[in-house]
Design a protein around this motif. Structure first.
Motif, PDB file in Angstrom:
ATOM      1  N   PHE A   1      13.374  11.641  -0.673  1.00  0.00           N
ATOM      2  CA  PHE A   1      13.764  11.210   0.680  1.00  0.00           C
ATOM      3  C   PHE A   1      15.035  10.363   0.674  1.00  0.00           C
ATOM      4  O   PHE A   1      15.975  10.602   1.429  1.00  0.00           O
ATOM      5  CB  PHE A   1      12.604  10.428   1.310  1.00  0.00           C
ATOM      6  CG  PHE A   1      12.781  10.139   2.767  1.00  0.00           C
ATOM      7  CD1 PHE A   1      12.280  10.998   3.735  1.00  0.00           C
ATOM      8  CD2 PHE A   1      13.453   8.987   3.202  1.00  0.00           C
ATOM      9  CE1 PHE A   1      12.438  10.738   5.079  1.00  0.00           C
ATOM     10  CE2 PHE A   1      13.622   8.723   4.553  1.00  0.00           C
ATOM     11  CZ  PHE A   1      13.108   9.608   5.488  1.00  0.00           C
ATOM     12  N   GLY A   2      15.059   9.356  -0.216  1.00  0.00           N
ATOM     13  CA  GLY A   2      16.186   8.425  -0.246  1.00  0.00           C
ATOM     14  C   GLY A   2      17.491   9.089  -0.673  1.00  0.00           C
ATOM     15  O   GLY A   2      18.580   8.598  -0.359  1.00  0.00           O
TER      16      GLY A   2
ATOM     17  N   PHE B   1       5.846   2.747   8.214  1.00  0.00           N
ATOM     18  CA  PHE B   1       6.451   3.939   7.623  1.00  0.00           C
ATOM     19  C   PHE B   1       7.920   4.034   8.025  1.00  0.00           C
ATOM     20  O   PHE B   1       8.760   4.510   7.267  1.00  0.00           O
ATOM     21  CB  PHE B   1       5.709   5.203   8.073  1.00  0.00           C
ATOM     22  CG  PHE B   1       4.398   5.402   7.365  1.00  0.00           C
ATOM     23  CD1 PHE B   1       4.359   5.675   6.009  1.00  0.00           C
ATOM     24  CD2 PHE B   1       3.205   5.294   8.054  1.00  0.00           C
ATOM     25  CE1 PHE B   1       3.147   5.856   5.356  1.00  0.00           C
ATOM     26  CE2 PHE B   1       1.996   5.467   7.404  1.00  0.00           C
ATOM     27  CZ  PHE B   1       1.964   5.749   6.051  1.00  0.00           C
TER      28      PHE B   1
ATOM     29  N   ARG C   1      18.101  12.428   0.090  1.00  0.00           N
ATOM     30  CA  ARG C   1      18.446  13.299   1.214  1.00  0.00           C
ATOM     31  C   ARG C   1      19.143  12.506   2.315  1.00  0.00           C
ATOM     32  O   ARG C   1      20.129  12.962   2.882  1.00  0.00           O
ATOM     33  CB  ARG C   1      17.192  13.966   1.781  1.00  0.00           C
ATOM     34  CG  ARG C   1      16.455  14.828   0.783  1.00  0.00           C
ATOM     35  CD  ARG C   1      17.078  16.205   0.629  1.00  0.00           C
ATOM     36  NE  ARG C   1      16.932  16.994   1.841  1.00  0.00           N
ATOM     37  CZ  ARG C   1      17.930  17.632   2.432  1.00  0.00           C
ATOM     38  NH1 ARG C   1      19.136  17.557   1.923  1.00  0.00           N
ATOM     39  NH2 ARG C   1      17.733  18.340   3.523  1.00  0.00           N
ATOM     40  N   THR C   2      18.636  11.289   2.589  1.00  0.00           N
ATOM     41  CA  THR C   2      19.253  10.490   3.647  1.00  0.00           C
ATOM     42  C   THR C   2      20.666  10.080   3.262  1.00  0.00           C
ATOM     43  O   THR C   2      21.482   9.765   4.125  1.00  0.00           O
ATOM     44  CB  THR C   2      18.461   9.200   3.920  1.00  0.00           C
ATOM     45  OG1 THR C   2      18.389   8.454   2.715  1.00  0.00           O
ATOM     46  CG2 THR C   2      17.065   9.512   4.410  1.00  0.00           C
TER      47      THR C   2
ATOM     48  N   ASP D   1       0.842  -1.196   0.000  1.00  0.00           N
ATOM     49  CA  ASP D   1       0.000   0.000   0.000  1.00  0.00           C
ATOM     50  C   ASP D   1       0.881   1.252   0.000  1.00  0.00           C
ATOM     51  O   ASP D   1       0.693   2.165   0.788  1.00  0.00           O
ATOM     52  CB  ASP D   1      -0.991  -0.012   1.166  1.00  0.00           C
ATOM     53  CG  ASP D   1      -0.390  -0.594   2.427  1.00  0.00           C
ATOM     54  OD1 ASP D   1       0.816  -0.902   2.400  1.00  0.00           O
ATOM     55  OD2 ASP D   1      -1.103  -0.738   3.424  1.00  0.00           O
TER      56      ASP D   1
ATOM     57  N   ARG E   1      10.225   6.501  -5.857  1.00  0.00           N
ATOM     58  CA  ARG E   1      10.931   6.667  -4.588  1.00  0.00           C
ATOM     59  C   ARG E   1      11.914   5.519  -4.366  1.00  0.00           C
ATOM     60  O   ARG E   1      13.016   5.722  -3.850  1.00  0.00           O
ATOM     61  CB  ARG E   1       9.919   6.734  -3.436  1.00  0.00           C
ATOM     62  CG  ARG E   1      10.543   6.988  -2.089  1.00  0.00           C
ATOM     63  CD  ARG E   1       9.508   7.149  -0.999  1.00  0.00           C
ATOM     64  NE  ARG E   1       8.873   5.881  -0.649  1.00  0.00           N
ATOM     65  CZ  ARG E   1       8.128   5.699   0.439  1.00  0.00           C
ATOM     66  NH1 ARG E   1       7.909   6.720   1.263  1.00  0.00           N
ATOM     67  NH2 ARG E   1       7.585   4.545   0.704  1.00  0.00           N
ATOM     68  N   ALA E   2      11.506   4.300  -4.775  1.00  0.00           N
ATOM     69  CA  ALA E   2      12.378   3.149  -4.554  1.00  0.00           C
ATOM     70  C   ALA E   2      13.561   3.146  -5.523  1.00  0.00           C
ATOM     71  O   ALA E   2      14.644   2.679  -5.187  1.00  0.00           O
ATOM     72  CB  ALA E   2      11.572   1.859  -4.700  1.00  0.00           C
TER      73      ALA E   2
ATOM     74  N   LEU F   1      15.008   3.373   2.752  1.00  0.00           N
ATOM     75  CA  LEU F   1      15.427   4.519   1.937  1.00  0.00           C
ATOM     76  C   LEU F   1      16.698   5.147   2.499  1.00  0.00           C
ATOM     77  O   LEU F   1      17.011   6.306   2.216  1.00  0.00           O
ATOM     78  CB  LEU F   1      14.304   5.547   1.868  1.00  0.00           C
ATOM     79  CG  LEU F   1      13.092   5.083   1.045  1.00  0.00           C
ATOM     80  CD1 LEU F   1      11.889   5.977   1.275  1.00  0.00           C
ATOM     81  CD2 LEU F   1      13.449   5.046  -0.434  1.00  0.00           C
TER      82      LEU F   1
ATOM     83  N   LEU G   1       2.885   3.166   1.143  1.00  0.00           N
ATOM     84  CA  LEU G   1       3.561   3.728   2.314  1.00  0.00           C
ATOM     85  C   LEU G   1       4.325   5.017   1.986  1.00  0.00           C
ATOM     86  O   LEU G   1       5.417   5.255   2.493  1.00  0.00           O
ATOM     87  CB  LEU G   1       4.529   2.715   2.946  1.00  0.00           C
ATOM     88  CG  LEU G   1       3.879   1.493   3.587  1.00  0.00           C
ATOM     89  CD1 LEU G   1       4.941   0.583   4.209  1.00  0.00           C
ATOM     90  CD2 LEU G   1       2.884   1.904   4.652  1.00  0.00           C
ATOM     91  N   LEU G   2       3.727   5.838   1.144  1.00  0.00           N
ATOM     92  CA  LEU G   2       4.301   7.176   0.953  1.00  0.00           C
ATOM     93  C   LEU G   2       4.096   7.945   2.251  1.00  0.00           C
ATOM     94  O   LEU G   2       3.044   7.829   2.893  1.00  0.00           O
ATOM     95  CB  LEU G   2       3.605   7.888  -0.197  1.00  0.00           C
ATOM     96  CG  LEU G   2       3.838   7.289  -1.599  1.00  0.00           C
ATOM     97  CD1 LEU G   2       2.952   7.988  -2.618  1.00  0.00           C
ATOM     98  CD2 LEU G   2       5.306   7.395  -2.009  1.00  0.00           C
ATOM     99  N   PHE G   3       5.082   8.738   2.649  1.00  0.00           N
ATOM    100  CA  PHE G   3       4.969   9.475   3.909  1.00  0.00           C
ATOM    101  C   PHE G   3       3.876  10.544   3.781  1.00  0.00           C
ATOM    102  O   PHE G   3       3.978  11.432   2.932  1.00  0.00           O
ATOM    103  CB  PHE G   3       6.297  10.125   4.267  1.00  0.00           C
ATOM    104  CG  PHE G   3       7.428   9.142   4.348  1.00  0.00           C
ATOM    105  CD1 PHE G   3       7.320   8.001   5.136  1.00  0.00           C
ATOM    106  CD2 PHE G   3       8.587   9.332   3.628  1.00  0.00           C
ATOM    107  CE1 PHE G   3       8.356   7.074   5.207  1.00  0.00           C
ATOM    108  CE2 PHE G   3       9.631   8.415   3.693  1.00  0.00           C
ATOM    109  CZ  PHE G   3       9.512   7.287   4.483  1.00  0.00           C
ATOM    110  N   PRO G   4       2.862  10.469   4.622  1.00  0.00           N
ATOM    111  CA  PRO G   4       1.717  11.366   4.429  1.00  0.00           C
ATOM    112  C   PRO G   4       2.038  12.833   4.698  1.00  0.00           C
ATOM    113  O   PRO G   4       1.332  13.707   4.234  1.00  0.00           O
ATOM    114  CB  PRO G   4       0.684  10.838   5.431  1.00  0.00           C
ATOM    115  CG  PRO G   4       1.463  10.059   6.427  1.00  0.00           C
ATOM    116  CD  PRO G   4       2.656   9.515   5.706  1.00  0.00           C
ATOM    117  N   HIS G   5       3.116  13.095   5.452  1.00  0.00           N
ATOM    118  CA  HIS G   5       3.396  14.484   5.831  1.00  0.00           C
ATOM    119  C   HIS G   5       4.319  15.166   4.833  1.00  0.00           C
ATOM    120  O   HIS G   5       4.641  16.331   5.000  1.00  0.00           O
ATOM    121  CB  HIS G   5       4.025  14.517   7.220  1.00  0.00           C
ATOM    122  CG  HIS G   5       5.318  13.759   7.312  1.00  0.00           C
ATOM    123  ND1 HIS G   5       5.362  12.389   7.320  1.00  0.00           N
ATOM    124  CD2 HIS G   5       6.597  14.174   7.384  1.00  0.00           C
ATOM    125  CE1 HIS G   5       6.613  11.989   7.399  1.00  0.00           C
ATOM    126  NE2 HIS G   5       7.385  13.047   7.434  1.00  0.00           N
ATOM    127  N   LEU G   6       4.762  14.443   3.795  1.00  0.00           N
ATOM    128  CA  LEU G   6       5.666  15.032   2.812  1.00  0.00           C
ATOM    129  C   LEU G   6       4.966  15.111   1.455  1.00  0.00           C
ATOM    130  O   LEU G   6       4.118  14.280   1.145  1.00  0.00           O
ATOM    131  CB  LEU G   6       6.940  14.183   2.677  1.00  0.00           C
ATOM    132  CG  LEU G   6       7.841  14.077   3.900  1.00  0.00           C
ATOM    133  CD1 LEU G   6       9.041  13.197   3.587  1.00  0.00           C
ATOM    134  CD2 LEU G   6       8.292  15.449   4.362  1.00  0.00           C
TER     135      LEU G   6
END
Lengths: 352, 261, 266
Positions: free
Chosen positions: A102-103, B156, A105-106, A87, A150-151, B163, A89-94
């Motif tokens: 994201f990947g 999450f 930046r980390t 499902d 994202r992946a 990631l 699992l995109l971060f809802p707050h971004l």
């Protein structure tokens, strides 16, 4: 071969013990029913679960990197991998762009550069212009495309797909599957796809591993697995009737009783596989050529497109696909007695 | 609505609201302005707001990590830890104040060292007020944040790990934003509790206008000599906390909504 | 007793006073006779200032021992809280206040049966932790900003008395905390968290062994009277009368003196 994994995990009563190898550029599908342990295998490959035994290693130029063995457990964030979850699992707050970035930046990429790369990936997966949206503002198909971007954005060596299409409706699944196939073809690393849907496996994978009760029960190309299933589960998945028996030349004596005539001679323990569309039904015993004629009873019937899939009981249990017209003309109701016939040349036989 | 639920609910609401109505009815409305103009009122109010806010800040810095340990770590003895953390909820605050003396007082285990080595005394200072309020109020924050963490989808965090995010980055960039509404709710609860704190404060910090006399202390002492003034002070406290809660609800809690279904 | 010399001397003086005062109450007191008869029954409810907890509990036990049919129950609390409860209709037989102000609240409401009588006096004393680590010697030390000092808040009786004393002594007090009641001030001395606190002599006595007391002459400027009254709605007036008599008797006065109070000077 690039990824070599022997995964041993005890999950309550289930002992998962699975061997996998995936070459660079290859897509391996792990197919199996719910609870067979395939998600466990995926979590181990991702590093989210430390296995109880075995070894996971990735080939790199000039050697290999061990991810898991008796002494080593590399945590997920140190593995060059990408995961697409069921499902999304995109971060809802971004925002969508920040999710994809994201990947990067980390891994130390500066914000502006990461967003630029993320934007390029959104273009590639057909989400141009949607980068400022929140994940909740995307449709299911769009979200799964964003999750794929994202992946892949970090250029992983290993891509893990966990039932990537099962949360989508049938129409969307078709288009997303086609796109996924295109992206996988371009992807240079190893891909492991976990699914319980044989269509995903057939459409996307170069090779299929079937896992049941924690162990590999069959392995091969999608075509091999589809043509010659070795377990009832796979046979059902690919829509075949699977009948184990003993080969006696051009006849097979079934373990459950009854005899099937086959086109190619076979000896010893074999599987007989019958495709539903090759089974013909008659109200009375047909006269003439067919060598395989059995009295059967209709157990159940389900509409299947323009045909009706009939489950048949009797000495030789079979599944038959008949046209809706034929079904009506035969006047079939559950419990009806009919005669089933199949040509010997249409019956597949292969060693157990 | 079924009567077995409706009737007790209405009774309960009346039980909670009537005392407040009593305050409003008995308030000396004509005297209100002169009472409010008393310099001690402003002083106590300022000190209350400052110390409650500082106590909330300290609780956030210390309490959110506690909540994370309780909700996410596999540390043995977490249930014992949880019990210990919630002790201040059931401990009479005055006893909490005495307990703080025993540790941080001039004769306390840690306080004696501070006093002898650095000539530093904590009791009877504004610092003591913040410490006492933090002691009593932090459990509210911890429990609230732990609940939010447990309710949040830990997958999450798995996704973040795949990631390339280590656990600290995951906490900062994913977990914390996801539970932000829970943290905000906990902070508000903590702040409100700190604002009303009386027992531990008057015991450990004492009572001195401008330094340690918060509104509840002012109310209690006014009650001894001038009950009407006490009612006025109570109304001020009530009004400030209601206004703050409403403001935070609109500005802070409302916007975040519920990102995780 | 670990009282310092001045207070011990004062206490010795009080004993003499008690002896004199005792004779006047003695003649009018039928308390011993009534008690000896043991005819009192029912329940006697006494509302008394918290500082009287130990003495009155002791006196109540004596009354019950002499009257097997009687049960004495106490409600010890701050005098103002008790006065509020009495005026709000709490069913009490006797009210003993730590000051005249709160007794006046009750008499003004017409709830006292007859005029209240003063049965004890209490004066302020300086309480210091055992060993007196800060070498406090008198009331003047309360003007020393370097000391950690506790005084009652002016809103409560012991704080009002403290203000009178400071004024009389010409001291500008430098307290670090204005305590909500005298017990809270005493607790901080017991814990060693303040160098000195201004409390009542009876409080010093109750904490003997944990704090030391220092008497000072300016305490005479704020002598606190303890009035007691039978309440007009007393459910058990006979027992109330007997309790008042016991408090005024030699035995009662001796008990109060032992607890650090002194007998009324007039």
């Amino acid at each position: 071969m690039s990824l070599r994994a022997h995964v041993v995990v005890r999950r309550g009563a289930l002992l998962v013990d699975v061997d996998l190898t995936v070459a660079d550029g290859e897509v391996l599908a792990v197919l199996g029913p719910n609870g067979a342990g395939k998600s466990t295998v995926l979590r181990v490959l991702a590093g989210l679960l430390a296995p109880d035994g075995g070894r996971v290693a990735l080939d790199v130029p000039g050697g290999e990197v061990v991810w898991d063995d008796d002494e080593v457990h590399v945590p997920p964030h140190q593995r060059p991998l990408g995961v697409v979850f069921q499902d999304h699992l995109l971060f809802p707050h971004l925002s969508v762009t920040d999710n994809v970035a994201f990947g990067l930046r980390t891994r130390g990429v500066r914000r502006a550069a990461a967003r630029t790369t993320a934007g390029a990936w959104l273009d590639r997966v057909g989400l141009a212009g949607l980068g400022d949206r929140r994940p909740t503002q995307l449709s299911g198909g769009q979200a799964q495309r964003a999750a794929l971007a994202r992946a892949l954005v970090g250029e992983p060596r290993l891509l893990l797909l966990d039932e990537p299409l099962s949360a989508l409706d049938a129409r969307t699944r078709l288009t997303v599957r086609a796109e996924l196939r295109r992206h996988l073809a371009e992807f240079a690393g190893c891909t492991v796809l976990v699914s319980h849907d044989p269509v995903d496996a057939m459409a996307l994978a170069d090779r299929v591993v079937v896992v049941e009760d924690g162990v590999v029960v069959q392995e091969g190309t999608p075509a091999e697995v589809a043509r010659m299933p070795r377990t009832d589960y796979v046979a059902r998945l690919v829509g075949l009737s699977l009948l184990p028996g003993q080969g006696r030349g051009t006849t097979v004596v079934l373990d459950g009783g009854g005899v099937v005539a086959v086109g190619e001679p076979a000896e010893g323990p074999v599987f007989v596989a019958v495709r539903p569309e090759t089974v013909a039904l008659y109200p009375a015993r047909p006269e003439g050529s067919p060598r395989n004629v059995w009295p059967v009873r209709l157990v159940g019937a389900t509409p299947h497109g323009s045909t009706v899939r009939c489950d048949l009981g009797g000495e030789v249990p079979l599944t038959a696909d008949v046209t809706a017209t034929a079904f009506a003309e035969l006047g079939l109701v559950p419990g009806s007695s009919v005669w089933a016939s199949v040509k010997a040349s249409e019956v597949a036989v292969y060693p157990r | 609505m079924p009567a077995p639920l409706l009737v007790p609910a209405l009774l309960g609401v009346a039980f909670l609201v009537l005392p407040l109505v009593g305050l409003l009815v008995r308030a000396p409305w004509s005297d209100l302005l002169p009472q409010l103009a008393e310099p001690q009122v402003g002083q106590a109010l300022r000190l209350s707001l400052l110390s409650a806010t500082l106590a909330t800040a300290v609780s956030l810095v210390l309490g959110v990590p506690i909540a994370w340990v309780l909700a996410r770590s596999t540390l043995p003895g977490r249930s014992v830890l949880r019990a210990i953390v919630t002790v201040p909820l059931v401990l009479p605050p005055v006893v909490g104040g005495v307990a703080l003396f025993l540790v941080l007082g001039r004769q306390g285990i840690v306080g004696r060292f501070l006093y002898e080595q650095f000539d530093l005394t904590i009791p009877f200072t504004t610092t003591a007020v913040v410490i006492a309020e933090t002691f009593v109020a932090m459990p509210f924050l911890v429990i609230s944040v732990e609940g939010a963490l447990r309710a949040a989808d830990a997958r999450f965090e798995d996704a973040a790990a795949t990631l390339g995010a280590d656990r600290w980055t995951t906490f900062r960039r994913v977990t914390l934003p996801l539970v932000a509404p829970g943290v905000a709710a906990g902070a508000v609860l903590c702040w409100a509790r700190a604002l009303g704190e009386f027992g531990a404060t008057i015991t450990f910090a004492g009572n001195f206008p401008g330094t340690t006399q918060t509104m509840p202390l002012a109310v209690y002492l006014a009650l001894q000599s001038n009950p009407e003034a006490a009612i006025v002070l109570s109304l001020v406290l009530l009004g400030v906390s209601l206004a703050t809660l409403l403001l935070l609800r609109d500005r802070w809690l409302g916007r975040s909504g519920s990102p995780v279904a | 007793m670990r009282l310092r010399a001045p207070l011990t001397l004062a206490a010795a003086g009080l004993l003499a006073l008690t002896a004199c005062g005792g004779s006047t109450t003695d003649a009018a007191s039928p308390a011993d006779g009534t008690a000896a008869g043991g005819g009192l029954t029912g329940t006697l409810t006494v509302f008394a200032a918290a500082s009287l907890t130990d003495v009155f509990t002791d006196l109540g036990d004596r009354l019950m021992a002499d009257n097997p049919g009687l049960t004495v129950t106490f409600n010890f609390a701050g005098s103002s809280a008790l006065a509020t409860q009495v005026t709000q209709g709490a069913p009490a037989d006797v009210f003993a206040s730590a000051n005249q102000t709160q007794m006046t609240v009750v008499t003004d409401a017409g709830l006292a049966d007859g005029d209240p009588t003063v049965f004890a006096e209490n004066v302020l004393a300086i309480a210091v932790p055992e060993g007196n680590p800060a070498d406090v010697t008198g009331i003047a030390d309360f003007g020393d900003a370097d000391l950690t000092l506790a005084v009652c808040a002016p809103d409560v009786p012991c704080g009002a008395a403290a203000e009178q004393v400071f004024e009389a002594a010409g001291v500008t007090a430098q307290p670090d905390t204005l305590e909500e009641d005298v017990r809270a001030a005493l607790t901080k001395v017991e814990l060693g968290e303040v160098d000195a606190a201004l409390v009542y002599a009876s409080d010093v006595q109750s904490a003997a062994g944990r704090v030391e007391g220092i008497a000072f002459p300016e305490a005479e400027d704020a002598v606190n009277d303890y009035p007691i009254a039978q309440l007009s709605d007393a459910p058990n007036p006979e027992a109330a009368r007997a309790f008042l008599d016991l408090v005024g008797s030699d035995a009662g006065q001796q008990a109060l003196t032992d607890a650090g109070f002194r007998s009324p000077s007039n």
